[in-house]
Design an enzyme around this catalytic site. Sequence first.
Site, PDB file in Angstrom:
ATOM      1  N   LYS A  86       0.851  -1.204   0.000  1.00 24.71           N
ATOM      2  CA  LYS A  86       0.000   0.000   0.000  1.00 24.71           C
ATOM      3  C   LYS A  86       0.881   1.247   0.000  1.00 24.71           C
ATOM      4  O   LYS A  86       1.876   1.302   0.738  1.00 24.71           O
ATOM      5  CB  LYS A  86      -0.903  -0.035   1.240  1.00 24.71           C
ATOM      6  CG  LYS A  86      -1.976   1.047   1.277  1.00 24.71           C
ATOM      7  CD  LYS A  86      -2.896   0.854   2.486  1.00 24.71           C
ATOM      8  CE  LYS A  86      -3.971   1.919   2.570  1.00 24.71           C
ATOM      9  NZ  LYS A  86      -4.847   1.741   3.757  1.00 24.71           N
ATOM     10  N   SER A 161      -9.767   2.047   2.773  1.00 25.90           N
ATOM     11  CA  SER A 161      -8.908   2.781   1.876  1.00 25.90           C
ATOM     12  C   SER A 161      -7.936   1.907   1.084  1.00 25.90           C
ATOM     13  O   SER A 161      -7.375   2.354   0.096  1.00 25.90           O
ATOM     14  CB  SER A 161      -8.088   3.798   2.674  1.00 25.90           C
ATOM     15  OG  SER A 161      -7.229   3.134   3.602  1.00 25.90           O
ATOM     16  N   SER A 185      -9.785  -0.399   7.003  1.00 22.94           N
ATOM     17  CA  SER A 185      -9.234  -0.342   5.644  1.00 22.94           C
ATOM     18  C   SER A 185      -8.500  -1.579   5.160  1.00 22.94           C
ATOM     19  O   SER A 185      -8.140  -1.652   3.993  1.00 22.94           O
ATOM     20  CB  SER A 185      -8.323   0.869   5.498  1.00 22.94           C
ATOM     21  OG  SER A 185      -9.110   2.022   5.428  1.00 22.94           O
TER      22      SER A 185
HETATM   23  N1  GLN Z   1     -13.148   4.165   6.070  1.00 19.77           N
HETATM   24  C1  GLN Z   1     -12.621   4.588   7.328  1.00 19.77           C
HETATM   25  C2  GLN Z   1     -12.261   6.049   7.232  1.00 19.77           C
HETATM   26  O1  GLN Z   1     -12.547   6.626   6.252  1.00 19.77           O
HETATM   27  C3  GLN Z   1     -11.431   3.763   7.696  1.00 19.77           C
HETATM   28  C4  GLN Z   1     -10.188   4.150   6.993  1.00 19.77           C
HETATM   29  C5  GLN Z   1      -8.994   3.329   7.352  1.00 19.77           C
HETATM   30  O2  GLN Z   1      -9.094   2.298   8.028  1.00 19.77           O
HETATM   31  N2  GLN Z   1      -7.855   3.825   6.960  1.00 19.77           N
HETATM   32  O3  GLN Z   1     -11.718   6.616   8.116  1.00 19.77           O
END
Ligand code: GLN
Length: 495
Positions: A86, A161, A185
């Site tokens: 990532k 994400s 994410s």
């Molecule tokens: N979707 C969640 C957010 O927008 C989690 C994001 C993540 O785990 N990086 O914060």
Amino acid sequence: MSNTRTAGDITGLSAADLARKIAARELSSVEVTQAHLDRIAEIDGELGAFLHVGADESLAAATAADAAIAAGEAPSALTGVPIALKDVFTTVDAPTTCGSKILEGWMSPYDATVTARLRAAGIPILGKTNMDEFAMGSSTENSAYQVTRNPWDVTRIPGGSGGGSAAALASYQAPLAIGTDTGGSIRQPASVTATVGVKPTYGTVSRYGLVACASSLDQGGPCGRTVLDTALLHEVIAGHDARDSTSINQAIPDVVGAARTGANGDLSGVRIGVVKQLQGEGYQPGVLASFQAACRQLTDLGATIVEVDCPHFSYALGAYYLILPSEVSSNLARFDAMRYGLRVGDDGTHSADEVMALTREAGFGPEVKRRIMIGTYALSSGAYDAFYGQAQKVRTLIARDFAKAYADVDVLISPTTPTTPFKLGEKVDDPLSMYLFDLCTLPVNLAGTAAMSVPSGLSSDDGLPVGLQLMAPAFGDDRLYRIGAAYEAARGPIG
Ligand code: GLN
């Protein structure tokens, strides 16, 4: 016609099988890495999983892995098996953008600890994967660079994400991937792509060189297509790191052993709690049906299932969306136009403050700006107690709900997401409904505990992937692998 789910002879193998064949010199790491690079060249134009592909660098690492094996000095159980990383972990030999224009063109002077551990384990890094900007989002649509498509249905989101890592796995462009999980994410993209993703116990995977979103919630973790593959990767990346002040100096549970034991399938004596608050209204019927079928299979394996009440989980979303933006507003202050990447207005006519403002205006996307504003407000002196302070109290209550539950059960379970993947574009203008997609995953991050998403098949109502979430107490990561592997074997292949 899309062939994003049709694997080749090499790309279709699990990481465990690839590792075994490379170690036995039936396949070389160079061949395996090249097969994945070819697959990326063939299909990633359609999927958009990678922001950067390091063909020369990964082949050089593969050559070194083959040489180590030939010399009888394989550094790890995954030597020679390539990976997708990532784009939030720093790498000295590839750009690190975090999906943001503000970091366009920036090269890190150092490797993240996770990156360094992969290299030391002889794992070639195929490239850097797409993500929501600074890991804020649930669909990867907040990337400033490109859309990533779900290999199961290219009109749908791959989750976020870490949608790039999950899409790369599900389309056989990589046998392994690394994600980060701040609110889901890793698990949520795993759920919607029918892959496996684990958010390890907070403090067990180093955050050194992981560009911070919300420091008290962020945790890197392993992603794979099978529970065993994910465990093998977990073992490589976890462990104490003196360069991360939140890293815990305690032995990592034997996750690989647990995955192997679990595959034998006996769960007698295991107590599993179904979280009452994480099912019911608002959940897609096909998701609930898949969850109930998983519960029956776990019972058939010998586990006892009870219902567990976690009353404060209902406040998790509210608490998360105060704590996360507060930390974001502080962490992202470092992008000041002086130190990293983009600089706008540096033409001699603007003050330093103006250059900073112009750069942040041009370099950050709307979701990042929204959270910086919310966080700055929540931390302001007049609002601090009512918002940030209250959210911290809720966080404690959620951790207590978990502690109470784990006094009675070994793991908790729920669906990973309330619905199957939605259409690209469907929620981009509706942040709240986007936030709700992570309802089931957020509590674990607030408590700092561990969780896994393992595929539970395809939904009966739309044929799309559904994930089963397993949750365990801190340093109980091995329970996830044992139960996840037993369930995976009972469930059988998907699709
Ligand atoms: N979707 C969640 C957010 O927008 C989690 C994001 C993540 O785990 N990086 O914060």
